[in-house]
Design a protein around this motif. Structure first.
Motif, PDB file in Angstrom:
ATOM      1  N   TYR A 204      28.225  42.733  32.143  1.00  0.00           N
ATOM      2  CA  TYR A 204      28.890  43.112  33.394  1.00  0.00           C
ATOM      3  C   TYR A 204      29.925  42.045  33.738  1.00  0.00           C
ATOM      4  O   TYR A 204      29.597  40.860  33.809  1.00  0.00           O
ATOM      5  N   SER A 205      31.150  42.473  33.975  1.00  0.00           N
ATOM      6  CA  SER A 205      32.206  41.541  34.385  1.00  0.00           C
ATOM      7  C   SER A 205      32.285  41.483  35.913  1.00  0.00           C
ATOM      8  O   SER A 205      32.071  42.492  36.594  1.00  0.00           O
ATOM      9  N   TYR A 206      32.589  40.303  36.427  1.00  0.00           N
ATOM     10  CA  TYR A 206      32.742  40.139  37.876  1.00  0.00           C
ATOM     11  C   TYR A 206      33.689  38.985  38.136  1.00  0.00           C
ATOM     12  O   TYR A 206      33.896  38.122  37.281  1.00  0.00           O
ATOM     13  N   LEU A 207      34.283  38.973  39.326  1.00  0.00           N
ATOM     14  CA  LEU A 207      35.196  37.911  39.702  1.00  0.00           C
ATOM     15  C   LEU A 207      34.399  36.634  39.916  1.00  0.00           C
ATOM     16  O   LEU A 207      33.583  36.549  40.838  1.00  0.00           O
ATOM     17  N   GLY A 208      34.613  35.663  39.057  1.00  0.00           N
ATOM     18  CA  GLY A 208      33.867  34.429  39.122  1.00  0.00           C
ATOM     19  C   GLY A 208      34.687  33.302  39.709  1.00  0.00           C
ATOM     20  O   GLY A 208      35.768  33.528  40.264  1.00  0.00           O
ATOM     21  N   PRO A 209      34.171  32.082  39.574  1.00  0.00           N
ATOM     22  CA  PRO A 209      32.903  31.727  38.937  1.00  0.00           C
ATOM     23  C   PRO A 209      31.704  32.059  39.814  1.00  0.00           C
ATOM     24  O   PRO A 209      31.836  32.731  40.836  1.00  0.00           O
ATOM     25  N   ALA A 210      30.526  31.596  39.394  1.00  0.00           N
ATOM     26  CA  ALA A 210      29.301  31.894  40.130  1.00  0.00           C
ATOM     27  C   ALA A 210      29.407  31.444  41.577  1.00  0.00           C
ATOM     28  O   ALA A 210      29.990  30.402  41.878  1.00  0.00           O
ATOM     29  N   GLY A 211      28.829  32.248  42.469  1.00  0.00           N
ATOM     30  CA  GLY A 211      28.828  31.907  43.880  1.00  0.00           C
ATOM     31  C   GLY A 211      29.775  32.736  44.722  1.00  0.00           C
ATOM     32  O   GLY A 211      29.882  32.514  45.927  1.00  0.00           O
ATOM     33  N   THR A 212      30.458  33.724  44.132  1.00  0.00           N
ATOM     34  CA  THR A 212      31.395  34.562  44.866  1.00  0.00           C
ATOM     35  C   THR A 212      30.664  35.731  45.537  1.00  0.00           C
ATOM     36  O   THR A 212      29.521  36.051  45.220  1.00  0.00           O
ATOM     37  N   PHE A 213      31.366  36.401  46.450  1.00  0.00           N
ATOM     38  CA  PHE A 213      30.822  37.614  47.056  1.00  0.00           C
ATOM     39  C   PHE A 213      30.647  38.696  45.996  1.00  0.00           C
ATOM     40  O   PHE A 213      29.731  39.528  46.096  1.00  0.00           O
TER      41      PHE A 213
ATOM     42  N   ALA B  61      30.449  47.442  32.262  1.00  0.00           N
ATOM     43  CA  ALA B  61      30.886  47.800  33.609  1.00  0.00           C
ATOM     44  C   ALA B  61      31.438  46.553  34.290  1.00  0.00           C
ATOM     45  O   ALA B  61      31.183  45.424  33.846  1.00  0.00           O
ATOM     46  N   ALA B  62      32.192  46.768  35.368  1.00  0.00           N
ATOM     47  CA  ALA B  62      32.767  45.658  36.133  1.00  0.00           C
ATOM     48  C   ALA B  62      32.563  45.903  37.616  1.00  0.00           C
ATOM     49  O   ALA B  62      32.676  47.042  38.096  1.00  0.00           O
ATOM     50  N   MET B  63      32.253  44.849  38.343  1.00  0.00           N
ATOM     51  CA  MET B  63      32.116  44.917  39.798  1.00  0.00           C
ATOM     52  C   MET B  63      33.405  44.376  40.417  1.00  0.00           C
ATOM     53  O   MET B  63      33.823  43.246  40.105  1.00  0.00           O
ATOM     54  N   ILE B  64      34.043  45.182  41.272  1.00  0.00           N
ATOM     55  CA  ILE B  64      35.288  44.747  41.912  1.00  0.00           C
ATOM     56  C   ILE B  64      35.255  45.079  43.398  1.00  0.00           C
ATOM     57  O   ILE B  64      34.632  46.045  43.821  1.00  0.00           O
ATOM     58  N   ALA B  65      35.927  44.268  44.199  1.00  0.00           N
ATOM     59  CA  ALA B  65      36.074  44.549  45.627  1.00  0.00           C
ATOM     60  C   ALA B  65      37.149  45.616  45.798  1.00  0.00           C
ATOM     61  O   ALA B  65      38.213  45.537  45.173  1.00  0.00           O
ATOM     62  N   ILE B  66      36.890  46.605  46.661  1.00  0.00           N
ATOM     63  CA  ILE B  66      37.832  47.700  46.834  1.00  0.00           C
ATOM     64  C   ILE B  66      38.301  47.840  48.279  1.00  0.00           C
ATOM     65  O   ILE B  66      39.371  48.363  48.551  1.00  0.00           O
ATOM     66  N   GLU B  67      37.491  47.329  49.233  1.00  0.00           N
ATOM     67  CA  GLU B  67      37.847  47.531  50.647  1.00  0.00           C
ATOM     68  C   GLU B  67      37.120  46.506  51.496  1.00  0.00           C
ATOM     69  O   GLU B  67      35.970  46.162  51.217  1.00  0.00           O
TER      70      GLU B  67
ATOM     71  N   ARG C  78      20.233  43.401  36.348  1.00  0.00           N
ATOM     72  CA  ARG C  78      19.375  42.217  36.362  1.00  0.00           C
ATOM     73  C   ARG C  78      18.909  41.864  34.953  1.00  0.00           C
ATOM     74  O   ARG C  78      18.579  42.745  34.155  1.00  0.00           O
ATOM     75  N   ASP C  79      18.924  40.583  34.664  1.00  0.00           N
ATOM     76  CA  ASP C  79      18.523  40.049  33.355  1.00  0.00           C
ATOM     77  C   ASP C  79      19.474  40.472  32.235  1.00  0.00           C
ATOM     78  O   ASP C  79      19.117  40.407  31.064  1.00  0.00           O
ATOM     79  N   GLN C  80      20.676  40.912  32.607  1.00  0.00           N
ATOM     80  CA  GLN C  80      21.698  41.245  31.619  1.00  0.00           C
ATOM     81  C   GLN C  80      22.737  40.120  31.585  1.00  0.00           C
ATOM     82  O   GLN C  80      22.646  39.138  32.322  1.00  0.00           O
ATOM     83  N   HIS C  81      23.748  40.281  30.747  1.00  0.00           N
ATOM     84  CA  HIS C  81      24.783  39.250  30.628  1.00  0.00           C
ATOM     85  C   HIS C  81      25.873  39.486  31.659  1.00  0.00           C
ATOM     86  O   HIS C  81      26.459  40.570  31.706  1.00  0.00           O
ATOM     87  N   TRP C  82      26.127  38.476  32.485  1.00  0.00           N
ATOM     88  CA  TRP C  82      27.183  38.567  33.490  1.00  0.00           C
ATOM     89  C   TRP C  82      28.365  37.728  33.027  1.00  0.00           C
ATOM     90  O   TRP C  82      28.233  36.524  32.781  1.00  0.00           O
ATOM     91  N   ARG C  83      29.513  38.365  32.955  1.00  0.00           N
ATOM     92  CA  ARG C  83      30.711  37.720  32.436  1.00  0.00           C
ATOM     93  C   ARG C  83      31.673  37.417  33.599  1.00  0.00           C
ATOM     94  O   ARG C  83      32.235  38.328  34.214  1.00  0.00           O
ATOM     95  N   ALA C  84      31.852  36.155  33.926  1.00  0.00           N
ATOM     96  CA  ALA C  84      32.753  35.754  35.002  1.00  0.00           C
ATOM     97  C   ALA C  84      34.196  35.811  34.521  1.00  0.00           C
ATOM     98  O   ALA C  84      34.516  35.281  33.451  1.00  0.00           O
ATOM     99  N   VAL C  85      35.063  36.463  35.295  1.00  0.00           N
ATOM    100  CA  VAL C  85      36.478  36.574  34.941  1.00  0.00           C
ATOM    101  C   VAL C  85      37.326  36.060  36.098  1.00  0.00           C
ATOM    102  O   VAL C  85      36.818  35.736  37.171  1.00  0.00           O
ATOM    103  N   ARG C  86      38.645  36.021  35.877  1.00  0.00           N
ATOM    104  CA  ARG C  86      39.533  35.381  36.850  1.00  0.00           C
ATOM    105  C   ARG C  86      40.204  36.332  37.823  1.00  0.00           C
ATOM    106  O   ARG C  86      40.703  35.903  38.866  1.00  0.00           O
ATOM    107  N   ASN C  87      40.258  37.620  37.509  1.00  0.00           N
ATOM    108  CA  ASN C  87      40.926  38.560  38.409  1.00  0.00           C
ATOM    109  C   ASN C  87      40.451  39.983  38.134  1.00  0.00           C
ATOM    110  O   ASN C  87      39.757  40.234  37.137  1.00  0.00           O
ATOM    111  N   VAL C  88      40.838  40.903  39.001  1.00  0.00           N
ATOM    112  CA  VAL C  88      40.414  42.301  38.893  1.00  0.00           C
ATOM    113  C   VAL C  88      40.926  42.937  37.618  1.00  0.00           C
ATOM    114  O   VAL C  88      40.190  43.667  36.927  1.00  0.00           O
TER     115      VAL C  88
END
Length: 317
Positions: free
Chosen positions: A11-20, A56-62, A32-42
């Motif tokens: 799972y990709s997400y806007l990192g680093p660790a500690g973000t919303f 999959a990727a988690m992104i802020a939309i609103e 949960r218990d999967q690999h989380w890949r921190a990236v720099r932008n959407v």
């Protein structure tokens, strides 16, 4: 033969660790218990999905304070092969952090992302009236800068989760000016069939006006109004090829498997061939979608059967 260990999903997400965004991803049971890949932008997060580096990727939309996240909306409009499969809400609660031993009364320079700073300006003005602001690329970057010495700031605005990953002292909690601020995140995968409806669903679309003429937007909105569909989001974004050309980001209450929603999508397709279906998925608040009885599935089915009987020449009942 020994059993093969199941393949871990990424799972990709806007990192680093500690973000919303990390806090939103933590709400996904299957992540949960999967690999989380921190990236720099959407864009990088969604490219990971399209190109197969992530499932999959988690992104802020609103955001309830600042509105739609334009970078995410534009990326979803221009990158093919993506589908929203879930939404998650994260309260926007900021803390002020500093190096261990820092006292609040010693703070004169505060680092923070400009959006976060704007949402905390009232508190900062009251608590630190003589402070100055140092803009940072992200809330996490503002905190890491005071740890590694790359920032001259005495303190940083950050998400509460930052202290679980770094040795920082919390100088003040709940410093946001709006206690009801919430950010909506969406989990985006490659194109898949929508999950079955739950009764508390949302459908996301991006629709371009085919041409600019009086009443064009009204024609678009009528596709929903005449079928009893409520819109929870309607945001315009410039297409970019000429002045006055816009696409509309839409969240509509209901599921594509609902007869009224399917009928609306057919109308939208006739109105604008440049329409992107982003997905139908369960609402984060699990609020049941209510609508008048005249827009129930049975009414649409009966009307379609009636038309078929006319075409077939069957005698009227």
């Amino acid at each position: 033969m020994p059993e093969t260990a199941p393949t871990r999903r990424t799972y990709s997400y806007l990192g680093p660790a500690g973000t919303f965004t990390e806090a939103a991803l933590a709400q996904v049971p299957e992540a949960r218990d999967q690999h989380w890949r921190a990236v720099r932008n959407v864009g990088e997060a969604l490219a990971d999905v399209v190109e197969g580096r992530s499932d999959a990727a988690m992104i802020a939309i609103e955001n309830s304070v600042d509105g739609g996240v334009s970078t995410a909306q534009d990326a979803l409009a221009t990158m093919a092969g993506l589908r929203i499969v879930g939404e998650y809400l994260v309260p926007v609660n900021f803390v002020l952090v500093g190096r261990p031993g820092t006292r609040l009364e010693d703070v004169s320079l505060v680092a923070g992302h400009p959006v976060a700073y704007a949402q905390c300006l009232g508190w900062l003005t009251d608590a630190l009236p003589a402070h100055a602001h140092i803009p940072a690329a992200s809330n996490v970057a503002s905190a890491l800068g005071i740890l590694d010495g790359t920032s001259d700031a005495d303190a940083a605005i950050a998400a509460p989760g930052i202290v679980a990953h770094h040795d920082l002292a919390v100088l003040a909690e709940s410093i946001g000016d709006n206690p009801n601020a919430v950010t909506r995140f969406v989990l985006v995968s490659r194109t898949v069939a929508p999950a079955p409806p739950t009764g508390a669903d949302k459908t996301s679309l991006i629709v371009e006006l085919p041409e600019d003429h009086p009443g064009a937007l009204l024609e678009l909105l009528e596709q929903f109004a005449t079928r009893g569909i409520n819109l929870s989001l309607l945001a315009s974004r410039p297409i970019g090829d000429a002045l006055g050309r816009y696409r509309f980001v839409i969240d509509a209450d209901g599921h594509v498997y609902d007869e009224r929603m399917a009928d609306a999508l057919l109308g939208l397709r006739r109105f604008s061939p440049k329409m992107i279906f982003l997905g139908s998925y369960a609402r984060a608040d699990r609020a049941i979608v209510r609508y008048p009885d005249r827009y129930s599935d049975d009414v649409f089915v009966e009307a379609r059967d009636w038309l078929r009987s006319l075409i077939s020449g069957a005698p009227e009942a």
